[in-house]
Write an enzyme that holds these catalytic residues in place. Structure first.
Site, PDB file in Angstrom:
ATOM      1  N   CYS A   1       0.725   0.490  10.281  1.00  0.00           N
ATOM      2  CA  CYS A   1       0.226  -0.558   9.388  1.00  0.00           C
ATOM      3  C   CYS A   1       1.297  -1.468   8.794  1.00  0.00           C
ATOM      4  CB  CYS A   1      -0.592   0.077   8.273  1.00  0.00           C
ATOM      5  SG  CYS A   1      -1.445  -1.172   7.279  1.00  0.00           S
TER       6      CYS A   1
ATOM      7  N   CYS B   1       0.848  -1.192   0.000  1.00  0.00           N
ATOM      8  CA  CYS B   1       0.000   0.000   0.000  1.00  0.00           C
ATOM      9  C   CYS B   1       0.886   1.245   0.000  1.00  0.00           C
ATOM     10  CB  CYS B   1      -0.912  -0.001   1.228  1.00  0.00           C
ATOM     11  SG  CYS B   1      -1.982   1.448   1.298  1.00  0.00           S
TER      12      CYS B   1
ATOM     13  N   ARG C   1     -17.620  -1.388  18.336  1.00  0.00           N
ATOM     14  CA  ARG C   1     -16.928  -2.670  18.130  1.00  0.00           C
ATOM     15  C   ARG C   1     -15.595  -2.720  18.861  1.00  0.00           C
ATOM     16  NH1 ARG C   1     -16.868  -3.198  12.880  1.00  0.00           N
ATOM     17  NH2 ARG C   1     -18.895  -4.175  13.005  1.00  0.00           N
TER      18      ARG C   1
ATOM     19  N   CYS D   1     -16.540  -8.849   6.285  1.00  0.00           N
ATOM     20  CA  CYS D   1     -15.873  -7.575   5.985  1.00  0.00           C
ATOM     21  C   CYS D   1     -14.646  -7.824   5.120  1.00  0.00           C
ATOM     22  CB  CYS D   1     -15.414  -6.884   7.259  1.00  0.00           C
ATOM     23  SG  CYS D   1     -16.715  -6.675   8.458  1.00  0.00           S
TER      24      CYS D   1
ATOM     25  N   CYS E   1     -19.188   2.643   8.847  1.00  0.00           N
ATOM     26  CA  CYS E   1     -18.435   2.061   9.950  1.00  0.00           C
ATOM     27  C   CYS E   1     -17.177   2.903  10.070  1.00  0.00           C
ATOM     28  CB  CYS E   1     -18.095   0.603   9.616  1.00  0.00           C
ATOM     29  SG  CYS E   1     -16.967  -0.161  10.796  1.00  0.00           S
TER      30      CYS E   1
ATOM     31  N   CYS F   1     -19.493  -5.836   4.283  1.00  0.00           N
ATOM     32  CA  CYS F   1     -18.755  -4.613   4.603  1.00  0.00           C
ATOM     33  C   CYS F   1     -17.490  -4.610   3.760  1.00  0.00           C
ATOM     34  CB  CYS F   1     -18.393  -4.596   6.089  1.00  0.00           C
ATOM     35  SG  CYS F   1     -17.404  -3.162   6.564  1.00  0.00           S
TER      36      CYS F   1
ATOM     37  N   CYS G   1       0.609   5.075   6.823  1.00  0.00           N
ATOM     38  CA  CYS G   1      -0.015   4.920   8.149  1.00  0.00           C
ATOM     39  C   CYS G   1       0.986   4.210   9.093  1.00  0.00           C
ATOM     40  CB  CYS G   1      -1.309   4.121   8.032  1.00  0.00           C
ATOM     41  SG  CYS G   1      -2.396   4.731   6.716  1.00  0.00           S
TER      42      CYS G   1
HETATM   43  N1  SAM Z   1      -6.511   0.501   3.247  1.00  0.00           N
HETATM   44  C1  SAM Z   1      -7.792   0.823   3.724  1.00  0.00           C
HETATM   45  C2  SAM Z   1      -7.785   2.031   4.614  1.00  0.00           C
HETATM   46  O1  SAM Z   1      -6.819   2.228   5.325  1.00  0.00           O
HETATM   47  O2  SAM Z   1      -8.760   2.778   4.596  1.00  0.00           O
HETATM   48  C3  SAM Z   1      -8.494  -0.320   4.428  1.00  0.00           C
HETATM   49  C4  SAM Z   1      -7.733  -1.277   5.308  1.00  0.00           C
HETATM   50  S1  SAM Z   1      -7.025  -0.591   6.792  1.00  0.00           S
HETATM   51  C5  SAM Z   1      -5.902  -1.832   7.281  1.00  0.00           C
HETATM   52  C6  SAM Z   1      -8.351  -0.604   7.966  1.00  0.00           C
HETATM   53  C7  SAM Z   1      -8.104  -0.037   9.339  1.00  0.00           C
HETATM   54  O3  SAM Z   1      -7.454  -0.996  10.160  1.00  0.00           O
HETATM   55  C8  SAM Z   1      -7.236   1.198   9.488  1.00  0.00           C
HETATM   56  O4  SAM Z   1      -7.924   2.361   9.215  1.00  0.00           O
HETATM   57  C9  SAM Z   1      -6.828   1.140  10.943  1.00  0.00           C
HETATM   58  O5  SAM Z   1      -7.728   1.888  11.729  1.00  0.00           O
HETATM   59  C10 SAM Z   1      -6.907  -0.348  11.287  1.00  0.00           C
HETATM   60  N2  SAM Z   1      -5.586  -0.899  11.555  1.00  0.00           N
HETATM   61  C11 SAM Z   1      -4.626  -1.159  10.644  1.00  0.00           C
HETATM   62  N3  SAM Z   1      -3.512  -1.639  11.235  1.00  0.00           N
HETATM   63  C12 SAM Z   1      -3.763  -1.673  12.559  1.00  0.00           C
HETATM   64  C13 SAM Z   1      -2.991  -2.072  13.705  1.00  0.00           C
HETATM   65  N4  SAM Z   1      -1.739  -2.492  13.581  1.00  0.00           N
HETATM   66  N5  SAM Z   1      -3.567  -2.003  14.913  1.00  0.00           N
HETATM   67  C14 SAM Z   1      -4.847  -1.564  15.035  1.00  0.00           C
HETATM   68  N6  SAM Z   1      -5.607  -1.169  14.001  1.00  0.00           N
HETATM   69  C15 SAM Z   1      -5.082  -1.219  12.777  1.00  0.00           C
HETATM   70 FE1  SF4 Z   2      -2.682   1.340   3.413  1.00  0.00          FE
HETATM   71 FE2  SF4 Z   2      -2.565   0.250   5.822  1.00  0.00          FE
HETATM   72 FE3  SF4 Z   2      -2.966   2.847   5.589  1.00  0.00          FE
HETATM   73 FE4  SF4 Z   2      -4.905   1.119   4.842  1.00  0.00          FE
HETATM   74  S1  SF4 Z   2      -4.126   1.436   6.915  1.00  0.00           S
HETATM   75  S2  SF4 Z   2      -4.205   2.936   3.729  1.00  0.00           S
HETATM   76  S3  SF4 Z   2      -3.658  -0.561   4.077  1.00  0.00           S
HETATM   77  S4  SF4 Z   2      -1.102   1.751   4.958  1.00  0.00           S
END
Ligand code: SAM
Ligand code: SF4
Ligand code: DTB
Length: 329
Positions: A65, A58, A265, A102, A193, A133, A62
C-alpha cells in the site's frame, strides 16, 4: 443444464478448488461462463467509481500500500475531505455513468468523530440516488450499524489473501480482525464487498485459500473484488514479480463458479492489462469494474478507453438497484 450444477455452497474444500484451477483453461472458462449466464446477463457490467476521501499516513503496514506511513511512496498525506467536495465528486461520477460511489479512507479503523463525517457523506451521496460503498478499515458493530442507518449499501473490507500467506503481507492486524469486521458489517445488514489481491508472490494454493475463505463465510459477499497488485515504488511489494495473466483469469473463473451470485469485480490493475486480457476476465465471469481515471491513489484505465472497450465488446453498464436512479452510460 440446471442451476443446481452451480449451487451456492459454503463448504468448499481446498482440494476441489485446486481441481477447478487445474482444469484445462478452455474447460474452466466454459464452466465459468455457463455459471455466469445462469445467474447474470452476460453482457452487463456493474460500474463503480472510487474516491479516496482521506489519503496517506495510515498506521498499518500492508506491504502493497502506497498509503502506509511506514513506506516512502512519495504520496502526500491529505486530511479527510469536506462533505461538499465528496458530494460534488459523486455527482460527477453519476453523470459519467457510475451507479455506485465508493469512498475509501486510509484508516486502521475510523474514530467516531471521523465516522460522523462519513455518515454525512453517505447520506448525501445516497440522496443523489447512487448506491454507496465505504472502505475505512476495521469497524465495531455499532459503527457498522450507524453506517447502515445512514443508508450505506456496501462495506468493502478485503481478506487480501489466504490465512497462510497473510502474515507475509500484513503484520499490524490479524486475519481474525478482518473476519470480525466482515461479521459486523453483515450483522448490521450491510452488503459485504470483500476480495483480495493477486500477484503478491502468493502460490496458487493461497489464491484457492482466499477464495475458500470468502465462499465459506456464512453468506457469500455480494461483491468480490479481485485486484491485480499495482506495484508501488517504495513499498515492500514495489518490485514483486508479475503474476501470469492467465492465472489471474483462472482465479476470476474459479471465483465465479464458487460464488455464482456474487458480482466479481475486475478491480485494481486494469490500467496495465490489455483489452484482450480484460475481455478474458469478462468471459471468465467478471461483471463489475472501477470506472474513472483514478483508483484510490494510482491510475485506473481511462474512462474513454473503457467506453470504447465496452462498445467493442457489446457490454452495457448495468442498471442500478430498485429505488436508485439510473443515469446515462
Ligand atoms: N484502509 C482501509 C483498509 O485497508 O481496509 C481501506 C482502503 S484500502 C486501500 C482498500 C483495499 O485496496 C485493500 O484492502 C487492498 O486490497 C486494495 N489495495 C490497496 N493497495 C493496492 C495495490 N497497490 N494494488 C492492488 N490492490 C490494492
Ligand atoms: Fe492502511 Fe493501506 Fe492497509 Fe488500508 S490497505 S489499512 S490504507 S496501509
Ligand atoms: C478494492 O478491492 N480495490 C479498490 C477498492 N477495493 C477500495 C482499491 C484499489 C486500490 C489500488 C491502489 C491505489 O489506487 O492506491
Amino acid at each position: 443444464m440446471s442451476t443446481s450444477e452451480f449451487p451456492v455452497r459454503n463448504n468448499w474444500q481446498i482440494d476441489e478448488i485446486t481441481q477447478l484451477f487445474e482444469q484445462p483453461f478452455n474447460d474452466l472458462l466454459f464452466q465459468a461462463q455457463q455459471c455466469h449466464r445462469q445467474n447474470f446477463d452476460a453482457n452487463e457490467v456493474q460500474v463503480s467509481t472510487l474516491l479516496n476521501i482521506k489519503t496517506g499516513a495510515c498506521p498499518e503496514d500492508c506491504s502493497y500500500c502506497s498509503q502506509s506511513v511506514r513506506y516512502d511512496s512519495g504520496l502526500e498525506r491529505e486530511k479527510l475531505m469536506d462533505v461538499d467536495a465528496v458530494v460534488a465528486a459523486a455527482r460527477q461520477a453519476q453523470a459519467d455513468g457510475a451507479s455506485r460511489f465508493c469512498m475509501g479512507a486510509a484508516w486502521r479503523s475510523p474514530r467516531d468523530r471521523d465516522l460522523d463525517v462519513v455518515v454525512k457523506m453517505v447520506e448525501e451521496v445516497a440522496a443523489l440516488g447512487m448506491e454507496t460503498c465505504v472502505t475505512a478499515g476495521m469497524l465495531t458493530d455499532r459503527q457498522a450499524e450507524r453506517l447502515e442507518r445512514a443508508g450505506l449499501d456496501y462495506y468493502n473490507h478485503n481478506l487480501d489473501t489466504s490465512p497462510e500467506f497473510y502474515g507475509e503481507v500484513i503484520t499490524t492486524r490479524t486475519y481474525e480482525d478482518r473476519l470480525e469486521t466482515l461479521g459486523h458489517a453483515r450483522d448490521a445488514g450491510l452488503k459485504v464487498c470483500s476480495g483480495g489481491i493477486l500477484g503478491m508472490g502468493e502460490a496458487r494454493k493461497d489464491r484457492a485459500g482466499l477464495l475458500a475463505q470468502l465462499a465459506n463465510l456464512p453468506q457469500h459477499p455480494q461483491s468480490v473484488p479481485i485486484n491485480m497488485l499495482v506495484p508501488v515504488a517504495g513499498t515492500p511489494l514495489g518490485d514483486a514479480d508479475p503474476l501470469d495473466p492467465l492465472e489471474f483469469v483462472r482465479t476470476v473463473a474459479v471465483a465465479r463458479i464458487m460464488m455464482p451470485k456474487a458480482y466479481v469485480r475486475l478491480s485494481a490493475g486494469r490500467e496495465s492489462m490489455s483489452d484482450e486480457l480484460q475481455s478474458l476476465c469478462f468471459l471468465a465471469g467478471a461483471n463489475s469494474i472501477f470506472y474513472g481515471d483514478k483508483l484510490l491513489t494510482t491510475a485506473n484505465a481511462s474512462a474513454d478507453h473503457d467506453q470504447e472497450l465496452f462498445r467493442r465488446l457489446g457490454i452495457r453498464p448495468s442498471q442500478v438497484a430498485e429505488g436508485k436512479v439510473a443515469l446515462t452510460a
